[in-house]
Motif scaffolding. Structure first.
Motif, PDB file in Angstrom:
ATOM      1  N   SER A 198       0.879  -0.975  -0.048  1.00 49.09           N
ATOM      2  CA  SER A 198      -0.039  -0.045   0.092  1.00 49.09           C
ATOM      3  C   SER A 198       1.045   1.247  -0.047  1.00 49.09           C
ATOM      4  CB  SER A 198      -1.131  -0.108   1.022  1.00 49.09           C
ATOM      5  OG  SER A 198      -1.669   1.063   1.072  1.00 49.09           O
ATOM      6  N   GLY A 199       0.738   2.187  -0.835  1.00 48.59           N
ATOM      7  CA  GLY A 199       1.336   3.137  -1.016  1.00 48.59           C
ATOM      8  C   GLY A 199       3.005   3.073  -1.218  1.00 48.59           C
ATOM      9  N   GLY A 200       3.166   1.973  -2.089  1.00 51.07           N
ATOM     10  CA  GLY A 200       4.718   1.397  -2.361  1.00 51.07           C
ATOM     11  C   GLY A 200       5.111   0.801  -1.035  1.00 51.07           C
ATOM     12  N   ALA A 201       4.629   0.572   0.017  1.00 47.83           N
ATOM     13  CA  ALA A 201       5.428   0.146   1.430  1.00 47.83           C
ATOM     14  C   ALA A 201       4.443  -1.377   1.768  1.00 47.83           C
ATOM     15  CB  ALA A 201       5.065   0.804   2.464  1.00 47.83           C
ATOM     16  N   PRO A 202       5.153  -2.365   1.821  1.00 49.68           N
ATOM     17  CA  PRO A 202       4.780  -3.716   2.215  1.00 49.68           C
ATOM     18  C   PRO A 202       4.320  -3.746   3.737  1.00 49.68           C
ATOM     19  CG  PRO A 202       7.259  -3.622   2.488  1.00 49.68           C
ATOM     20  CD  PRO A 202       6.947  -2.360   1.904  1.00 49.68           C
ATOM     21  N   LEU A 203       2.913  -4.263   3.715  1.00 48.74           N
ATOM     22  CA  LEU A 203       2.169  -4.537   4.906  1.00 48.74           C
ATOM     23  C   LEU A 203       2.026  -5.911   5.084  1.00 48.74           C
ATOM     24  CD1 LEU A 203      -0.729  -2.023   4.106  1.00 48.74           C
ATOM     25  CD2 LEU A 203       1.406  -1.541   5.704  1.00 48.74           C
ATOM     26  N   THR A 204       2.287  -6.358   6.205  1.00 46.81           N
ATOM     27  CA  THR A 204       2.203  -7.836   6.758  1.00 46.81           C
ATOM     28  C   THR A 204       0.976  -8.081   7.778  1.00 46.81           C
ATOM     29  OG1 THR A 204       3.895  -7.808   8.330  1.00 46.81           O
ATOM     30  CG2 THR A 204       4.690  -8.295   6.257  1.00 46.81           C
ATOM     31  N   THR A 205       0.646  -9.302   7.557  1.00 48.35           N
ATOM     32  CA  THR A 205      -0.544  -9.505   8.450  1.00 48.35           C
ATOM     33  C   THR A 205      -0.365 -11.092   8.886  1.00 48.35           C
ATOM     34  OG1 THR A 205      -2.381  -8.322   7.385  1.00 48.35           O
ATOM     35  CG2 THR A 205      -3.005 -10.126   9.037  1.00 48.35           C
ATOM     36  N   ASP A 206      -0.304 -11.069  10.285  1.00 48.87           N
ATOM     37  CA  ASP A 206       0.122 -12.659  10.830  1.00 48.87           C
ATOM     38  C   ASP A 206      -1.000 -13.496  10.532  1.00 48.87           C
ATOM     39  OD1 ASP A 206       2.887 -11.779  11.415  1.00 48.87           O
ATOM     40  OD2 ASP A 206       2.256 -11.277  13.468  1.00 48.87           O
ATOM     41  N   GLY A 207      -0.881 -14.732  10.569  1.00 48.31           N
ATOM     42  CA  GLY A 207      -1.901 -15.901  10.626  1.00 48.31           C
ATOM     43  C   GLY A 207      -2.054 -16.094  11.936  1.00 48.31           C
ATOM     44  N   PRO A 208      -2.830 -17.110  12.341  1.00 49.72           N
ATOM     45  CA  PRO A 208      -3.847 -17.643  11.380  1.00 49.72           C
ATOM     46  C   PRO A 208      -4.960 -16.592  10.893  1.00 49.72           C
ATOM     47  CG  PRO A 208      -4.425 -18.435  13.373  1.00 49.72           C
ATOM     48  CD  PRO A 208      -3.436 -17.602  13.694  1.00 49.72           C
ATOM     49  N   PHE A 209      -5.473 -17.016   9.634  1.00 50.61           N
ATOM     50  CA  PHE A 209      -6.463 -16.111   9.163  1.00 50.61           C
ATOM     51  C   PHE A 209      -7.906 -16.648   9.337  1.00 50.61           C
ATOM     52  CE2 PHE A 209      -2.443 -15.957   6.856  1.00 50.61           C
ATOM     53  CZ  PHE A 209      -2.174 -14.780   7.255  1.00 50.61           C
ATOM     54  N   ALA A 210      -8.705 -15.978  10.374  1.00 51.81           N
ATOM     55  CA  ALA A 210      -9.986 -16.661  10.723  1.00 51.81           C
ATOM     56  C   ALA A 210     -10.823 -16.865   9.634  1.00 51.81           C
ATOM     57  CB  ALA A 210     -10.500 -15.682  11.793  1.00 51.81           C
ATOM     58  N   GLU A 211     -10.760 -15.919   8.403  1.00 49.64           N
ATOM     59  CA  GLU A 211     -12.025 -16.245   7.579  1.00 49.64           C
ATOM     60  C   GLU A 211     -11.621 -17.491   6.891  1.00 49.64           C
ATOM     61  OE1 GLU A 211      -8.593 -13.956   5.709  1.00 49.64           O
ATOM     62  OE2 GLU A 211      -9.743 -13.739   7.409  1.00 49.64           O
ATOM     63  N   ALA A 212     -10.545 -18.093   6.691  1.00 42.81           N
ATOM     64  CA  ALA A 212     -10.183 -19.340   6.025  1.00 42.81           C
ATOM     65  C   ALA A 212     -10.308 -20.603   6.947  1.00 42.81           C
ATOM     66  CB  ALA A 212      -8.886 -19.092   5.215  1.00 42.81           C
ATOM     67  N   LYS A 213     -10.989 -21.417   6.328  1.00 44.12           N
ATOM     68  CA  LYS A 213     -11.127 -22.899   7.117  1.00 44.12           C
ATOM     69  C   LYS A 213     -10.008 -23.779   6.525  1.00 44.12           C
ATOM     70  CE  LYS A 213     -15.779 -22.573   8.749  1.00 44.12           C
ATOM     71  NZ  LYS A 213     -17.229 -23.114   8.769  1.00 44.12           N
ATOM     72  N   GLU A 214      -9.867 -23.688   5.240  1.00 42.53           N
ATOM     73  CA  GLU A 214      -8.948 -24.469   4.416  1.00 42.53           C
ATOM     74  C   GLU A 214      -7.462 -23.570   4.407  1.00 42.53           C
ATOM     75  OE1 GLU A 214     -10.669 -25.473   0.868  1.00 42.53           O
ATOM     76  OE2 GLU A 214     -11.865 -27.230   1.649  1.00 42.53           O
ATOM     77  N   PHE A 215      -6.496 -24.188   4.481  1.00 42.62           N
ATOM     78  CA  PHE A 215      -5.013 -23.720   4.356  1.00 42.62           C
ATOM     79  C   PHE A 215      -4.229 -24.411   3.499  1.00 42.62           C
ATOM     80  CE2 PHE A 215      -5.267 -26.484   8.115  1.00 42.62           C
ATOM     81  CZ  PHE A 215      -4.058 -26.905   7.942  1.00 42.62           C
ATOM     82  N   LEU A 216      -3.556 -23.815   2.639  1.00 41.94           N
ATOM     83  CA  LEU A 216      -2.577 -24.716   1.769  1.00 41.94           C
ATOM     84  C   LEU A 216      -1.758 -25.386   2.432  1.00 41.94           C
ATOM     85  CD1 LEU A 216      -1.738 -25.367  -0.986  1.00 41.94           C
ATOM     86  CD2 LEU A 216      -0.270 -23.311  -1.050  1.00 41.94           C
ATOM     87  N   ALA A 217      -1.441 -26.688   2.551  1.00 44.87           N
ATOM     88  CA  ALA A 217      -0.584 -27.577   3.441  1.00 44.87           C
ATOM     89  C   ALA A 217       0.631 -27.941   2.730  1.00 44.87           C
ATOM     90  CB  ALA A 217      -1.501 -28.748   4.060  1.00 44.87           C
ATOM     91  N   GLY A 218       0.486 -28.182   1.348  1.00 40.21           N
ATOM     92  CA  GLY A 218       1.668 -28.771   0.761  1.00 40.21           C
ATOM     93  C   GLY A 218       1.426 -28.586  -0.661  1.00 40.21           C
TER      94      GLY A 218
END
Length: 123
Positions: free
Chosen positions: A63-83
């Motif tokens: 955003s605005g040229g700067a990286p923003l990070t959000t830590d997991g877990p992500f409540a809206e996702a029931k499935e997650f990439l496992a491999g």
């Protein structure tokens, strides 16, 4: 043709794994090793990796040229990439046949997707 096989975990598959004895988990890992060995012998496996649980994940956006990070877990996702597996198979049917051997297919979703290069729009 190259295909990526995306293995998704979910709360059910995670509970199943965590509920297994050490011996059952070892047998599960041995199954994956045998699958890898089979695919190496046939020349179809390019690479495969298990991924860390979502708690160790960071989402990155800019955003605005700067990286923003959000830590997991992500409540809206029931499935997650496992491999994943990156395969080089004769055709889509063979990639699906291999994906059906992945134990997570019994708990949720294993996705097979053709890999497209960066040049051109054809598969």
């Amino acid at each position: 043709m190259k295909y990526v096989v995306l293995i998704y975990g979910n709360p059910e598959s995670r509970r199943a794994w965590e509920g297994m004895s050490d011996e059952q988990q070892a047998a599960g890992l041995a199954y994956y090793q045998q699958l890898n060995d089979d695919l190496d012998a046939s020349g179809e496996r390019i690479v495969s990796e298990r991924l860390a649980f979502p708690e160790m994940t960071k989402r990155v956006s800019v955003s605005g040229g700067a990286p923003l990070t959000t830590d997991g877990p992500f409540a809206e996702a029931k499935e997650f990439l496992a491999g994943f597996y990156l395969l080089d198979c004769a055709d889509f049917d063979r990639a699906v046949e291999i994906a059906a051997r992945i134990p997570e297919a019994s708990f949720g979703v294993v996705e097979v997707r053709p890999v497209m290069g960066l040049h051109g729009t054809d598969l």
